[in-house]
Scaffold this active site. Structure first.
Site, mmCIF file in Angstrom:
data_model
loop_
_atom_site.group_PDB
_atom_site.id
_atom_site.type_symbol
_atom_site.label_atom_id
_atom_site.label_comp_id
_atom_site.label_asym_id
_atom_site.label_seq_id
_atom_site.Cartn_x
_atom_site.Cartn_y
_atom_site.Cartn_z
ATOM 1 N N SER A 167 0.855 -1.191 0.000
ATOM 2 C CA SER A 167 0.000 0.000 0.000
ATOM 3 C C SER A 167 0.886 1.235 0.000
ATOM 4 O O SER A 167 2.116 1.133 0.001
ATOM 5 C CB SER A 167 -0.883 0.010 1.250
ATOM 6 O OG SER A 167 -0.070 0.313 2.378
ATOM 7 N N LYS A 168 0.238 2.386 0.032
ATOM 8 C CA LYS A 168 0.968 3.656 0.008
ATOM 9 C C LYS A 168 1.968 3.770 1.146
ATOM 10 O O LYS A 168 2.963 4.481 1.029
ATOM 11 C CB LYS A 168 -0.019 4.819 0.092
ATOM 12 C CG LYS A 168 -0.743 5.057 -1.206
ATOM 13 C CD LYS A 168 -1.259 6.486 -1.276
ATOM 14 C CE LYS A 168 -2.167 6.678 -2.467
ATOM 15 N NZ LYS A 168 -3.575 6.833 -2.123
ATOM 16 N N ARG A 169 1.680 3.066 2.231
ATOM 17 C CA ARG A 169 2.606 3.111 3.365
ATOM 18 C C ARG A 169 4.001 2.646 2.962
ATOM 19 O O ARG A 169 4.989 2.984 3.597
ATOM 20 C CB ARG A 169 2.127 2.185 4.492
ATOM 21 C CG ARG A 169 1.019 2.712 5.337
ATOM 22 C CD ARG A 169 0.775 1.802 6.527
ATOM 23 N NE ARG A 169 0.500 0.425 6.122
ATOM 24 C CZ ARG A 169 1.315 -0.591 6.305
ATOM 25 N NH1 ARG A 169 2.457 -0.415 6.926
ATOM 26 N NH2 ARG A 169 0.995 -1.795 5.890
ATOM 27 N N HIS A 170 4.066 1.817 1.929
ATOM 28 C CA HIS A 170 5.353 1.283 1.494
ATOM 29 C C HIS A 170 6.057 2.211 0.489
ATOM 30 O O HIS A 170 7.064 1.847 -0.093
ATOM 31 C CB HIS A 170 5.168 -0.092 0.843
ATOM 32 C CG HIS A 170 4.649 -1.136 1.780
ATOM 33 N ND1 HIS A 170 3.319 -1.500 1.834
ATOM 34 C CD2 HIS A 170 5.280 -1.868 2.714
ATOM 35 C CE1 HIS A 170 3.159 -2.424 2.753
ATOM 36 N NE2 HIS A 170 4.332 -2.669 3.304
ATOM 37 N N GLY A 171 5.488 3.403 0.266
ATOM 38 C CA GLY A 171 6.092 4.321 -0.721
ATOM 39 C C GLY A 171 5.264 4.327 -1.988
ATOM 40 O O GLY A 171 4.147 3.810 -2.001
#
Ligand code: GLU
Length: 478
Positions: free
Chosen positions: A251-255
């Protein structure tokens, strides 16, 4: 004849997961000599946007994914936007009504919520009670007379097991009691995904439904609809989830996770294509660098792994550097880099960009690195780094630069061979070792102690700039 489809909802950027789904469909179509259909699933009117549809198509094309039928190219089984297929869906709701597979349900959202809470409290899986399943014609008339709105629900046969062979997951078996009667048309008349996807896949003669594993739980509902409408069921292949390096869902949390973001960050499409193909698949020979043509020749849907795929950002970056450095030819890679040069304010003609790229491409992981790597080729009024200054504050270093200037001041052009010859002479004449000569000159020409090959730099920027920078350093440290 294999017919596969990619069916995105135009509600945002194309992210890596969907891009991988599109890619596997495309590769499978090309591998089998079949067709890829692009269908836009824009039934969610609020969230679907024309701009997203355009960007999706643009990103797919950039990746090198071409489709044979779709809203832009047409085809025999259109329209290819769900928002344009309303009448078709109506026709099939009627068919299901006539055959008794669907019924009108008048329960209000509040009633359903109540039921749901009760089920959860009692530790039962929440599913529709079947309250409106067997209403009589009179009861229905009465409810409608009271102005009640209704949804269409699919009558799910009690206790049945749906069993199918997934080409990747193997045998999948689901008891329909897990979900119960589900809605196929909402109270505002809009049909839901599980219903329209079946009508579309069947009418578009899709032979293989290749999509993300997140849709696995929808498949039994869809199979029930295929059967109810007497459609031939396609083969299903559910692609493994994509995880971040911490093994949670990517997800976006991973960049950055959108294809657009990687494009903007200076990735080349061939590296993305190659990198995405490795998310759940591996070539037979022991390599990670593999061309589109080879992937198409080798790929088979049954070889896709069942286990989740971990997205390795560092590996993609490395792949990108391989494509920039070794695989793409210089003209091609330079052409793609031009917008980045320009974006960093490095203005020049194409020939100059070619020369610069020839020198720096070995050191680029992405085109973003052009900012630092190409700077000495474009910027004359740079700052001298703190630690670099010592090389010119030092008497011997300053002298080296002075002598260098004396030697080149009458040159009208300079090659890397000239530069090497001159620095050798200086070593001899002043009795200074290599580093004692190169470092002061490097600092005078670039302001730093590391980076580009100086002989190459000198040749590319040309004698006038070399003289100018050397004079500037002599004045500054004199
Ligand atoms: N529009 C759905 C999605 O984007 C398509 C699912 C499918 O391929 O059936 O997830």
């Amino acid at each position: 004849m294999v017919r596969v489809r990619f069916a995105p909802s135009p509600t945002g950027y194309l992210h890596l997961g969907n891009a991988r789904t599109a890619l596997f469909n495309y590769i499978y179509a090309r591998h089998t000599g079949g067709k890829l259909i692009l269908r836009i699933e824009d039934t969610d009117r609020e969230r679907s946007k024309k701009e997203y549809e355009e960007m999706l198509m643009d990103d797919l094309k950039w990746l090198g994914i071409e489709w044979d039928e779709g809203p832009d190219v047409g085809g025999d089984f259109g329209p290819y936007r769900q928002s344009e297929r309303g009448d078709i869906y109506k026709e099939y709701v009627e068919k299901l009504e006539q055959s008794g597979h669907v019924y009108k349900c008048y329960c209000t959202p509040e009633e359903l919520e109540e039921e749901r809470k009760k089920a959860l409290a009692e530790g039962r899986p929440p599913r529709y009670s079947g309250k409106c399943r067997n209403l009589t014609e009179e009861e229905r008339k009465k409810l409608e007379g009271e102005g009640k709105s209704y949804v269409w629900r699919f009558r799910v046969p009690d206790g049945e097991y749906i069993i199918f062979e997934d080409l990747i997951k193997g045998t999948v078996e689901i008891n329909v009691d897990e979900f119960g009667d589900f809605v196929i048309v909402r109270s505002d008349g809009s049909p839901v995904y599980n219903f329209v996807v079946v009508v579309d896949d069947a009418l578009m003669k899709i032979t293989h439904v290749i999509r993300g594993e997140d849709h696995l739980s929808n498949t039994p509902k869809q199979i029930l609809i295929y059967r109810a409408l007497g459609f031939q069921e396609p083969k299903f292949a559910h692609l493994p989830m994509i995880l971040g390096e911490d093994r949670s869902k990517l997800s976006k949390r991973h960049g950055a996770v959108s294809v657009r973001a990687f494009r903007d960050d200076g990735y080349v499409s061939e590296a993305m294509f190659n990198g995405l193909s490795l998310l759940g698949w591996h070539p037979k020979r022991d390599t990670e660098v593999i061309s589109k043509e080879e992937i198409i020749a080798e790929f088979d849907i049954e070889d896709v792994h069942n286990a989740p795929a971990v997205f390795d950002r560092a590996k993609l970056k490395w792949l990108n550097s391989v494509y920039i450095r070794e695989i793409l030819d210089l003209e091609d890679v330079t052409g793609r880099a031009v917008p980045f040069f320009e974006g960093f304010g490095y203005k020049a003609d194409f020939d100059y960009y070619l020369k610069v790229m020839d020198v720096i491409r070995d050191s680029l992981e992405t085109f973003m690195d052009i900012k630092e790597r190409a700077k000495p080729f474009f910027v004359d009024d740079f700052h001298y780094d703190e630690d670099a200054q010592n090389f010119l504050r030092d008497e011997s270093g300053y002298k080296v630069v002075q002598v260098f200037y004396e030697k080149i001041k009458d040159f009208e052009r300079i090659t890397k061979e000239d530069f090497k010859k001159i620095t050798k002479e200086i070593q001899k004449e002043l009795g200074v070792k290599g580093k004692g000569v190169f470092m002061p000159i490097r600092v005078a020409l670039t302001g730093t102690t590391s980076g580009v090959d100086i002989a190459m730099l000198v040749e590319v920027i040309g004698i006038d700039k070399v003289k100018h920078r050397i004079q500037r350093a002599l004045e500054y440290f004199g």
